[in-house]
Design a protein around this motif. Sequence first.
Motif, PDB file in Angstrom:
ATOM      1  N   THR A  12       0.838  -1.194   0.000  1.00 20.62           N
ATOM      2  CA  THR A  12       0.000   0.000   0.000  1.00 20.62           C
ATOM      3  C   THR A  12       0.873   1.244   0.000  1.00 20.62           C
ATOM      4  O   THR A  12       2.082   1.176   0.212  1.00 20.62           O
ATOM      5  CB  THR A  12      -0.942   0.028   1.214  1.00 20.62           C
ATOM      6  OG1 THR A  12      -0.166   0.172   2.403  1.00 20.62           O
ATOM      7  CG2 THR A  12      -1.791  -1.226   1.273  1.00 20.62           C
ATOM      8  N   VAL A  17      -6.778  11.308  -2.252  1.00 24.55           N
ATOM      9  CA  VAL A  17      -7.959  10.668  -2.821  1.00 24.55           C
ATOM     10  C   VAL A  17      -9.007  11.731  -3.150  1.00 24.55           C
ATOM     11  O   VAL A  17      -9.271  12.630  -2.343  1.00 24.55           O
ATOM     12  CB  VAL A  17      -8.560   9.629  -1.843  1.00 24.55           C
ATOM     13  CG1 VAL A  17      -9.850   9.059  -2.405  1.00 24.55           C
ATOM     14  CG2 VAL A  17      -7.550   8.513  -1.578  1.00 24.55           C
ATOM     15  N   GLU A  19     -12.938  11.590  -4.547  1.00 25.93           N
ATOM     16  CA  GLU A  19     -14.037  10.697  -4.895  1.00 25.93           C
ATOM     17  C   GLU A  19     -15.146  11.388  -5.675  1.00 25.93           C
ATOM     18  O   GLU A  19     -16.007  10.736  -6.227  1.00 25.93           O
ATOM     19  CB  GLU A  19     -14.601  10.073  -3.618  1.00 25.93           C
ATOM     20  CG  GLU A  19     -13.570   9.189  -2.906  1.00 25.93           C
ATOM     21  CD  GLU A  19     -13.964   8.867  -1.479  1.00 25.93           C
ATOM     22  OE1 GLU A  19     -14.719   9.665  -0.885  1.00 25.93           O
ATOM     23  OE2 GLU A  19     -13.516   7.834  -0.963  1.00 25.93           O
ATOM     24  N   ARG A  33      -4.735   5.514   2.447  1.00 26.51           N
ATOM     25  CA  ARG A  33      -3.828   4.476   1.958  1.00 26.51           C
ATOM     26  C   ARG A  33      -4.525   3.697   0.861  1.00 26.51           C
ATOM     27  O   ARG A  33      -5.666   3.262   1.007  1.00 26.51           O
ATOM     28  CB  ARG A  33      -3.375   3.555   3.090  1.00 26.51           C
ATOM     29  CG  ARG A  33      -2.548   4.257   4.155  1.00 26.51           C
ATOM     30  CD  ARG A  33      -1.632   3.282   4.877  1.00 26.51           C
ATOM     31  NE  ARG A  33      -0.583   2.748   4.015  1.00 26.51           N
ATOM     32  CZ  ARG A  33       0.588   3.358   3.792  1.00 26.51           C
ATOM     33  NH1 ARG A  33       0.842   4.529   4.362  1.00 26.51           N
ATOM     34  NH2 ARG A  33       1.503   2.796   3.022  1.00 26.51           N
ATOM     35  N   LEU A  34      -3.815   3.530  -0.249  1.00 24.83           N
ATOM     36  CA  LEU A  34      -4.336   2.825  -1.414  1.00 24.83           C
ATOM     37  C   LEU A  34      -3.351   1.746  -1.831  1.00 24.83           C
ATOM     38  O   LEU A  34      -2.160   1.802  -1.488  1.00 24.83           O
ATOM     39  CB  LEU A  34      -4.531   3.798  -2.580  1.00 24.83           C
ATOM     40  CG  LEU A  34      -5.543   4.936  -2.418  1.00 24.83           C
ATOM     41  CD1 LEU A  34      -5.549   5.788  -3.680  1.00 24.83           C
ATOM     42  CD2 LEU A  34      -6.922   4.393  -2.126  1.00 24.83           C
ATOM     43  N   ARG A  36      -0.611   0.023  -4.071  1.00 24.32           N
ATOM     44  CA  ARG A  36       0.362   0.546  -5.014  1.00 24.32           C
ATOM     45  C   ARG A  36      -0.076   0.213  -6.441  1.00 24.32           C
ATOM     46  O   ARG A  36      -0.651  -0.855  -6.690  1.00 24.32           O
ATOM     47  CB  ARG A  36       1.733  -0.073  -4.772  1.00 24.32           C
ATOM     48  CG  ARG A  36       2.435   0.384  -3.525  1.00 24.32           C
ATOM     49  CD  ARG A  36       3.852  -0.160  -3.533  1.00 24.32           C
ATOM     50  NE  ARG A  36       4.552   0.118  -2.299  1.00 24.32           N
ATOM     51  CZ  ARG A  36       5.821  -0.224  -2.063  1.00 24.32           C
ATOM     52  NH1 ARG A  36       6.507  -0.857  -3.012  1.00 24.32           N
ATOM     53  NH2 ARG A  36       6.397   0.069  -0.913  1.00 24.32           N
ATOM     54  N   PRO A  80      -7.842   8.368  -9.179  1.00 21.49           N
ATOM     55  CA  PRO A  80      -7.888   8.599  -7.737  1.00 21.49           C
ATOM     56  C   PRO A  80      -7.610  10.035  -7.332  1.00 21.49           C
ATOM     57  O   PRO A  80      -8.161  10.524  -6.348  1.00 21.49           O
ATOM     58  CB  PRO A  80      -6.792   7.665  -7.205  1.00 21.49           C
ATOM     59  CG  PRO A  80      -6.653   6.599  -8.236  1.00 21.49           C
ATOM     60  CD  PRO A  80      -6.924   7.270  -9.546  1.00 21.49           C
ATOM     61  N   SER A 112      -2.420  10.422 -11.562  1.00 24.65           N
ATOM     62  CA  SER A 112      -2.567  10.203 -10.116  1.00 24.65           C
ATOM     63  C   SER A 112      -1.231  10.352  -9.399  1.00 24.65           C
ATOM     64  O   SER A 112      -0.808   9.493  -8.622  1.00 24.65           O
ATOM     65  CB  SER A 112      -3.184   8.829  -9.851  1.00 24.65           C
ATOM     66  OG  SER A 112      -4.441   8.713 -10.478  1.00 24.65           O
ATOM     67  N   ALA A 115       0.841  10.810  -4.841  1.00 22.64           N
ATOM     68  CA  ALA A 115       0.927   9.512  -4.179  1.00 22.64           C
ATOM     69  C   ALA A 115       2.388   9.121  -4.047  1.00 22.64           C
ATOM     70  O   ALA A 115       3.264   9.684  -4.706  1.00 22.64           O
ATOM     71  CB  ALA A 115       0.170   8.450  -4.975  1.00 22.64           C
TER      72      ALA A 115
END
Length: 339
Positions: A12, A17, A19, A33-34, A36, A80, A112, A115
């Motif tokens: 992760t 983020v 939405e 946390r997303l 990878r 994202p 994105s 990150a």
Amino acid sequence: MNESIAAGESTTMAAVVQEHYGAEPEGVLRTARLPRPGIGPGQVLVRVRASSVDRGTWHLMAGLPYAVRPVSGLRRPKLPNPGRNIAGVVEAVGSDVTGFAPGDEVYGTAVSAFAEYAAARPDRIAPKPTGLTFEEAATVPVSALTALQAVRDRGKVREGQQVLITGAAGGVGTFAVQLAHAFGAQVTAVASTPKLDAVRALGADRVIDYTREDFLAGPRRYDVIIDIAGNRGLRELCRALTPRGRLVITGGETSGRWLGGTDRQLRAQMLSPFTGRHLGTFISSEHADGLHDLNALIDAGALRPVVDRVYALTETAAAVRRLLDGHVTGKLALTLPAE
């Protein structure tokens, strides 16, 4: 936040983020946390050390003008987060990738990008200039590529020409002033009172405070006008050009929900054949060839990023807010901790 990043599982990453669409960053952007991102055979995984925000960040965040939504997502964002600029270290390369290897320091664009990791295309990244920090390098790609294409490719600026640059203290403008100066032009830069000294230091031969003076008044005529601010009428700008002058529109008013400044840009192209001058705009392209050209200029000392402030990834909304408030000279960077 730094402790949670370090303690997170290796699969992760920390990321911004988004939405839903919204014009106010505080109600749209958050950190989480997303997983990878994975990479395909023709992609490069970059451990992002820094990113940056620009006007395009706001357009993608807000989904405005509506003309961007067929690309960004009709009802909600496809991606994202709206980050585009990256500077970091190659973590892994796909099986079809040549020219890059793990450990290489690179910069460029990716989707994105707000990150810890981003999947990038090899044709949109290049070696990071050795004389720049990651934070400085991350402010270059989108804005400096736009400036390069406006000044060199569309404006065709050359030695001895008179060049006017509006919005000269902004992200694109600070690069445009330096580029026009490097190409030998006599540069007139337009900015507000607190930013005049900064613009002059970048190589402007003449500065105009638009809060105190009409920069289009008077007899002076320009071979090229790079219009980044986008708040003056086309006919006014046209009258300030020499008989064969060139107007390059790189910005526009953002208040229109449907077209934004696009209608103004279209009108410029329609008016151009009837004026004897070249009035036009362009869509900036992101490619490694342009980044290599920028590297040469940076290495030669002809170009340097102006970093107004550096924010942590968790402060991305605050960075976008500062951009919207109009207080920025140059660029705003986002920094991410090294592992």
